[in-house]
Motif scaffolding. Sequence first.
Motif, PDB file in Angstrom:
ATOM      1  N   ARG A 106       0.842  -1.180   0.000  1.00 23.20           N
ATOM      2  CA  ARG A 106       0.000   0.000   0.000  1.00 23.20           C
ATOM      3  C   ARG A 106       0.886   1.241   0.000  1.00 23.20           C
ATOM      4  NH1 ARG A 106      -4.084   1.157   4.757  1.00 23.20           N
ATOM      5  NH2 ARG A 106      -4.998   3.025   3.885  1.00 23.20           N
ATOM      6  N   ALA A 107       0.528   2.237  -0.772  1.00 25.17           N
ATOM      7  CA  ALA A 107       1.322   3.463  -0.848  1.00 25.17           C
ATOM      8  C   ALA A 107       1.334   4.166   0.506  1.00 25.17           C
ATOM      9  CB  ALA A 107       0.757   4.389  -1.916  1.00 25.17           C
ATOM     10  N   THR A 108       2.534   4.528   0.980  1.00 26.71           N
ATOM     11  CA  THR A 108       2.648   5.175   2.285  1.00 26.71           C
ATOM     12  C   THR A 108       2.261   6.656   2.223  1.00 26.71           C
ATOM     13  OG1 THR A 108       4.989   5.550   1.845  1.00 26.71           O
ATOM     14  CG2 THR A 108       4.428   3.628   3.175  1.00 26.71           C
ATOM     15  N   ASP A 109       2.465   7.283   1.078  1.00 26.15           N
ATOM     16  CA  ASP A 109       2.155   8.708   0.922  1.00 26.15           C
ATOM     17  C   ASP A 109       1.696   8.939  -0.519  1.00 26.15           C
ATOM     18  OD1 ASP A 109       1.915  11.423   1.318  1.00 26.15           O
ATOM     19  OD2 ASP A 109       4.074  11.818   1.362  1.00 26.15           O
ATOM     20  N   PRO A 110       0.485   8.478  -0.848  1.00 31.92           N
ATOM     21  CA  PRO A 110       0.048   8.514  -2.241  1.00 31.92           C
ATOM     22  C   PRO A 110      -0.069   9.928  -2.809  1.00 31.92           C
ATOM     23  CG  PRO A 110      -1.734   7.753  -0.806  1.00 31.92           C
ATOM     24  CD  PRO A 110      -0.518   7.929   0.050  1.00 31.92           C
ATOM     25  N   VAL A 111       0.241  10.009  -4.084  1.00 35.04           N
ATOM     26  CA  VAL A 111       0.134  11.260  -4.833  1.00 35.04           C
ATOM     27  C   VAL A 111      -1.275  11.337  -5.414  1.00 35.04           C
ATOM     28  CG1 VAL A 111       1.056  12.542  -6.793  1.00 35.04           C
ATOM     29  CG2 VAL A 111       2.582  11.174  -5.396  1.00 35.04           C
ATOM     30  N   THR A 112      -1.871  12.511  -5.348  1.00 31.37           N
ATOM     31  CA  THR A 112      -3.218  12.682  -5.894  1.00 31.37           C
ATOM     32  C   THR A 112      -3.151  13.091  -7.363  1.00 31.37           C
ATOM     33  OG1 THR A 112      -3.363  15.034  -5.374  1.00 31.37           O
ATOM     34  CG2 THR A 112      -4.035  13.473  -3.635  1.00 31.37           C
ATOM     35  N   GLU A 113      -4.230  12.864  -8.068  1.00 34.07           N
ATOM     36  CA  GLU A 113      -4.315  13.284  -9.473  1.00 34.07           C
ATOM     37  C   GLU A 113      -4.193  14.798  -9.594  1.00 34.07           C
ATOM     38  OE1 GLU A 113      -4.174  11.548 -12.323  1.00 34.07           O
ATOM     39  OE2 GLU A 113      -3.857   9.833 -10.998  1.00 34.07           O
ATOM     40  N   GLU A 114      -4.702  15.519  -8.592  1.00 35.02           N
ATOM     41  CA  GLU A 114      -4.580  16.981  -8.611  1.00 35.02           C
ATOM     42  C   GLU A 114      -3.114  17.412  -8.557  1.00 35.02           C
ATOM     43  OE1 GLU A 114      -6.736  15.402  -6.350  1.00 35.02           O
ATOM     44  OE2 GLU A 114      -8.451  15.705  -7.681  1.00 35.02           O
ATOM     45  N   GLU A 115      -2.317  16.708  -7.757  1.00 38.01           N
ATOM     46  CA  GLU A 115      -0.894  17.041  -7.681  1.00 38.01           C
ATOM     47  C   GLU A 115      -0.183  16.769  -9.005  1.00 38.01           C
ATOM     48  OE1 GLU A 115       0.828  16.212  -3.357  1.00 38.01           O
ATOM     49  OE2 GLU A 115      -0.433  14.551  -4.058  1.00 38.01           O
ATOM     50  N   LEU A 116      -0.637  15.757  -9.710  1.00 35.96           N
ATOM     51  CA  LEU A 116      -0.009  15.402 -10.985  1.00 35.96           C
ATOM     52  C   LEU A 116      -0.510  16.255 -12.142  1.00 35.96           C
ATOM     53  CD1 LEU A 116       0.021  11.516 -10.689  1.00 35.96           C
ATOM     54  CD2 LEU A 116       1.881  13.130 -10.218  1.00 35.96           C
ATOM     55  N   ASP A 117      -1.578  16.994 -11.913  1.00 32.75           N
ATOM     56  CA  ASP A 117      -2.141  17.861 -12.951  1.00 32.75           C
ATOM     57  C   ASP A 117      -1.385  19.194 -12.952  1.00 32.75           C
ATOM     58  OD1 ASP A 117      -3.775  18.667 -15.006  1.00 32.75           O
ATOM     59  OD2 ASP A 117      -5.368  19.386 -13.676  1.00 32.75           O
ATOM     60  N   ASP A 118      -0.113  19.096 -13.299  1.00 29.35           N
ATOM     61  CA  ASP A 118       0.796  20.235 -13.281  1.00 29.35           C
ATOM     62  C   ASP A 118       1.510  20.242 -14.628  1.00 29.35           C
ATOM     63  OD1 ASP A 118       3.115  21.827 -13.029  1.00 29.35           O
ATOM     64  OD2 ASP A 118       3.358  21.337 -10.911  1.00 29.35           O
ATOM     65  N   PRO A 119       1.360  21.301 -15.406  1.00 31.76           N
ATOM     66  CA  PRO A 119       1.975  21.331 -16.739  1.00 31.76           C
ATOM     67  C   PRO A 119       3.482  21.069 -16.727  1.00 31.76           C
ATOM     68  CG  PRO A 119       0.525  23.224 -16.435  1.00 31.76           C
ATOM     69  CD  PRO A 119       0.602  22.525 -15.114  1.00 31.76           C
ATOM     70  N   GLU A 120       4.164  21.505 -15.693  1.00 32.68           N
ATOM     71  CA  GLU A 120       5.625  21.278 -15.610  1.00 32.68           C
ATOM     72  C   GLU A 120       5.944  19.788 -15.516  1.00 32.68           C
ATOM     73  OE1 GLU A 120       9.457  22.694 -15.790  1.00 32.68           O
ATOM     74  OE2 GLU A 120       7.662  23.935 -15.852  1.00 32.68           O
ATOM     75  N   LEU A 121       5.106  19.024 -14.817  1.00 34.50           N
ATOM     76  CA  LEU A 121       5.335  17.593 -14.641  1.00 34.50           C
ATOM     77  C   LEU A 121       4.911  16.790 -15.869  1.00 34.50           C
ATOM     78  CD1 LEU A 121       4.204  17.095 -10.941  1.00 34.50           C
ATOM     79  CD2 LEU A 121       6.463  17.698 -11.841  1.00 34.50           C
ATOM     80  N   ARG A 122       4.256  17.448 -16.804  1.00 38.66           N
ATOM     81  CA  ARG A 122       3.817  16.774 -18.031  1.00 38.66           C
ATOM     82  C   ARG A 122       4.718  17.090 -19.226  1.00 38.66           C
ATOM     83  NH1 ARG A 122      -0.571  13.957 -16.996  1.00 38.66           N
ATOM     84  NH2 ARG A 122      -1.855  14.545 -15.238  1.00 38.66           N
ATOM     85  N   GLN A 123       5.767  17.874 -18.982  1.00 42.22           N
ATOM     86  CA  GLN A 123       6.728  18.145 -20.046  1.00 42.22           C
ATOM     87  C   GLN A 123       7.497  16.877 -20.385  1.00 42.22           C
ATOM     88  OE1 GLN A 123       9.394  21.409 -19.591  1.00 42.22           O
ATOM     89  NE2 GLN A 123       7.804  22.810 -18.909  1.00 42.22           N
ATOM     90  N   HIS A 124       7.884  16.772 -21.639  1.00 41.00           N
ATOM     91  CA  HIS A 124       8.685  15.632 -22.085  1.00 41.00           C
ATOM     92  C   HIS A 124      10.150  15.927 -21.789  1.00 41.00           C
ATOM     93  CE1 HIS A 124       5.693  13.373 -24.733  1.00 41.00           C
ATOM     94  NE2 HIS A 124       5.014  14.282 -24.053  1.00 41.00           N
ATOM     95  N   ARG A 125      10.725  15.161 -20.864  1.00 45.81           N
ATOM     96  CA  ARG A 125      12.111  15.367 -20.435  1.00 45.81           C
ATOM     97  C   ARG A 125      12.775  14.013 -20.246  1.00 45.81           C
ATOM     98  NH1 ARG A 125      12.916  20.315 -17.711  1.00 45.81           N
ATOM     99  NH2 ARG A 125      15.115  19.774 -17.914  1.00 45.81           N
ATOM    100  N   GLY A 126      14.068  13.946 -20.544  1.00 50.68           N
ATOM    101  CA  GLY A 126      14.832  12.767 -20.176  1.00 50.68           C
ATOM    102  C   GLY A 126      14.885  12.687 -18.664  1.00 50.68           C
ATOM    103  N   VAL A 127      14.803  11.469 -18.131  1.00 58.12           N
ATOM    104  CA  VAL A 127      14.790  11.311 -16.673  1.00 58.12           C
ATOM    105  C   VAL A 127      15.369   9.955 -16.288  1.00 58.12           C
ATOM    106  CG1 VAL A 127      12.410  10.413 -16.611  1.00 58.12           C
ATOM    107  CG2 VAL A 127      13.359  11.533 -14.589  1.00 58.12           C
ATOM    108  N   PHE A 128      16.113   9.954 -15.190  1.00 58.43           N
ATOM    109  CA  PHE A 128      16.632   8.724 -14.597  1.00 58.43           C
ATOM    110  C   PHE A 128      16.140   8.636 -13.170  1.00 58.43           C
ATOM    111  CE2 PHE A 128      19.302   8.609 -18.186  1.00 58.43           C
ATOM    112  CZ  PHE A 128      19.921   7.367 -18.252  1.00 58.43           C
ATOM    113  N   VAL A 129      15.844   7.407 -12.732  1.00 52.89           N
ATOM    114  CA  VAL A 129      15.521   7.142 -11.334  1.00 52.89           C
ATOM    115  C   VAL A 129      16.634   6.244 -10.793  1.00 52.89           C
ATOM    116  CG1 VAL A 129      13.888   6.118  -9.713  1.00 52.89           C
ATOM    117  CG2 VAL A 129      13.045   7.381 -11.706  1.00 52.89           C
TER     118      VAL A 129
END
Length: 191
Positions: free
Chosen positions: A25-48
Motif C-alpha cells: 500500500r502506498a505510504t504517501d500517495p500522490v493525488t491526481e490533482e498534484e499530478l495535474d501540473d503542466p511542468e510535470l507533463r513536459q517531455h524530459r529525459g529522466v533517470f531514477v
Amino acid sequence: MLTDLQKKTLLRLARQTIEEELGQRATDPVTEEELDDPELRQHRGVFVTLNLEGMLRGCIGSLLGLEPLIAGVRRHAVNAALRDNRFPLLTVDELAEVVIEISVLTPPQNLEYTDSIDLVSRLRPGIDGVILKIPGGAGATFLPQVWEQLPDPETFLRHLSLKAGLPADNWQYGDLTVQTYQAYHFDEQLL
C-alpha cells in the motif's frame, strides 16, 4: 527548474509506484490533482536511481524526453527496482531503506573534439553527463553525479568505455560520438 513541491511530488510518485508494484500500500500517495501540473507533463529525459546504504541499488532512465516526466518517473522507478540486471529484484524490506533520487536531464548535445587530449579538456567534471557511442551500436552514459566517484576525466572515460562493452582505452582512439548533457537531480534525503 522544478519547485520543491514538484520535486517532492515526483519522489513520492516514484516511491508509490514501486510500493504498488511490490504489492504494498502506498505510504504517501500522490493525488491526481498534484499530478495535474503542466511542468510535470513536459517531455524530459529522466533517470531514477535507488541507493541503499550509500551504494547504488538500481538506476534506469531515458536520455531523451520521449514521454511526460511523470510517465518516465513511473516507468523508470519500476525498472530501477525490478529490471536493472546488475542487481537482484528489490525486496519490500530494502524498499523501506532505499533513498530514491531523480535526475531530470537537458537534451544531449554533440561534443566536438579533435583528439583524446581535446576531449578531456572539454569535459566539465561534476557538470556534464557523458554519452559515448560507437557507430552502429554500443553506447553508455554516466550521469553527472558519477564524477563524485570518478573525478579524473581519463578514469571517468575508461570506466564509461567499459560500461559500453568497449576496451577501456577505446575513448582515446575509437571512432566515437560523444554527447554531453546536464542533470537537475534531487533525492529524498535533501527534501
